[in-house]
Design an enzyme around this catalytic site. Sequence first.
Site, PDB file in Angstrom:
ATOM      1  N   ARG A  83      32.447 -22.645 -34.503  1.00 42.13           N
ATOM      2  CA  ARG A  83      32.302 -22.337 -35.926  1.00 42.13           C
ATOM      3  C   ARG A  83      32.209 -20.832 -36.149  1.00 42.13           C
ATOM      4  NH1 ARG A  83      27.508 -25.316 -38.913  1.00 42.13           N
ATOM      5  NH2 ARG A  83      26.307 -23.860 -37.648  1.00 42.13           N
ATOM      6  N   LYS A 186      35.449 -21.361 -43.565  1.00 40.34           N
ATOM      7  CA  LYS A 186      34.057 -21.600 -43.972  1.00 40.34           C
ATOM      8  C   LYS A 186      33.233 -20.558 -43.235  1.00 40.34           C
ATOM      9  CE  LYS A 186      35.489 -25.294 -45.963  1.00 40.34           C
ATOM     10  NZ  LYS A 186      36.868 -24.776 -45.878  1.00 40.34           N
ATOM     11  N   GLU A 222      25.963 -28.673 -51.517  1.00 41.57           N
ATOM     12  CA  GLU A 222      24.935 -28.712 -50.468  1.00 41.57           C
ATOM     13  C   GLU A 222      23.712 -27.951 -50.951  1.00 41.57           C
ATOM     14  OE1 GLU A 222      25.734 -26.557 -46.830  1.00 41.57           O
ATOM     15  OE2 GLU A 222      26.793 -24.971 -47.880  1.00 41.57           O
TER      16      GLU A 222
HETATM   17  N1  PLP Z   1      24.591 -25.494 -44.757  1.00 44.69           N
HETATM   18  C1  PLP Z   1      24.088 -24.261 -44.746  1.00 44.69           C
HETATM   19  C2  PLP Z   1      24.271 -23.426 -45.943  1.00 44.69           C
HETATM   20  C3  PLP Z   1      23.421 -23.796 -43.608  1.00 44.69           C
HETATM   21  O1  PLP Z   1      22.922 -22.564 -43.571  1.00 44.69           O
HETATM   22  C4  PLP Z   1      23.245 -24.623 -42.504  1.00 44.69           C
HETATM   23  C5  PLP Z   1      22.563 -24.169 -41.317  1.00 44.69           C
HETATM   24  O2  PLP Z   1      23.098 -23.567 -40.458  1.00 44.69           O
HETATM   25  C6  PLP Z   1      23.778 -25.911 -42.572  1.00 44.69           C
HETATM   26  C7  PLP Z   1      24.439 -26.310 -43.705  1.00 44.69           C
HETATM   27  C8  PLP Z   1      23.611 -26.849 -41.442  1.00 44.69           C
HETATM   28  O3  PLP Z   1      24.458 -26.586 -40.367  1.00 44.69           O
HETATM   29  P1  PLP Z   1      24.054 -27.016 -38.931  1.00 44.69           P
HETATM   30  O4  PLP Z   1      23.778 -28.473 -38.977  1.00 44.69           O
HETATM   31  O5  PLP Z   1      25.241 -26.709 -38.100  1.00 44.69           O
HETATM   32  O6  PLP Z   1      22.858 -26.234 -38.560  1.00 44.69           O
END
Ligand code: PLP
Length: 344
Positions: A83, A186, A222
């Site tokens: 990512r 993203k 989100e």
């Molecule tokens: N969305 C946002 C804006 C975030 O900062 C995070 C955290 O990293 C996530 C989603 C969740 O991503 P992950 O499950 O990879 O930590």
Amino acid sequence: MAMNEKIDWSNLSFSYMKTDYNVRCTFRDGKWGEIEVCSDESISLHMAASCLHYGQEIFEGQKAFRGKDGKVRLFRIEENAKRMQNSAKGIKMEPIPTELFVEMAKKVVELNARFIPPYGSGSSLYLRPLEIGITPRVGVNPADEYMFIIFVTPVGPYFKEGFKPTKVAIYREFDRAAPLGTGKWKVGGNYACGMGATAKAKANGFSAALFLDPKEKKYLDECGPANFFAIKDGVYITPKSESILPSITNMSLQQLAEDMGLKVERRPIPVEELDEVQEAAECGTAAVATPIGEIYDEGMNKTYKISKDGNPGPVTTELYNRLRGIQLGELPDTHNWTMVIENV
Ligand code: PLP
Ligand code: COI
């Protein structure tokens, strides 16, 4: 933290604590250099560095867990590397090779072994990888040189409620804005645009803001620090959107939901559909799976009561237990998601 100071492992919040070392690597003259181990918490930066003006900065989040068997595990670390490479490409930064990313992640955990919270404390060691453009720039151009750093800090739950239903708020006046994704890319970095919404939410007693799609403000996107999912009649639903971060936790929970026999739907979720869901939660590395009990929509002056009895729902609880179980070595890692760090 002095050697003889005691840490109250079970009562940590999600905040920065100084540890012994961070690791760094610089991209210069077209290549990544040697990994440096550093005990200095600060960096020396040119005032015209491209990260300071045009926001050439990206970051990741990951946790190391001390398991039931005493072993220390990282969770799907290659996905963070992947990512971050995508984020880098999205804003013309230098992608960090997966091997370098993983080597530095392991190293920084090994070097700070005394800061890994013990099994049973509910806390973990948070890793924060970040990359910045360091070349002096005044014109709008990408840097030629980049610095990649990983620091760590022991953390407890992101929300003070822990695994209890939280309240979140929807404010249409704020945009999450481009940093989390325009089109194909993203980008994990530059969260400043969302801070107004989060500050307003907190000032009004909510734990987070829930963003809507920036174009029509009709569909759920989100939360400030995490993805969103809900359980509707036995189906795991989660937003499909161009403007959210592809959460590794969400991806994992979708798999676990399927393992539990649930159907999974990734699709646009209109706000009003919240009237029909039995459970809701925010999910991410920091948030894990934090239940949402109530959602306030300011624009419509409406509150969606998700949790009727003030407790986390059964599906969210089972998903949480399965995820934590794998991360803590309590359950078999059937999907091969964890990596054990030796020497700690
Ligand atoms: N969305 C946002 C804006 C975030 O900062 C995070 C955290 O990293 C996530 C989603 C969740 O991503 P992950 O499950 O990879 O930590
Ligand atoms: C994470 O979950 O690791 C994140 O990066 C979220 C952050 C906003 C704390």
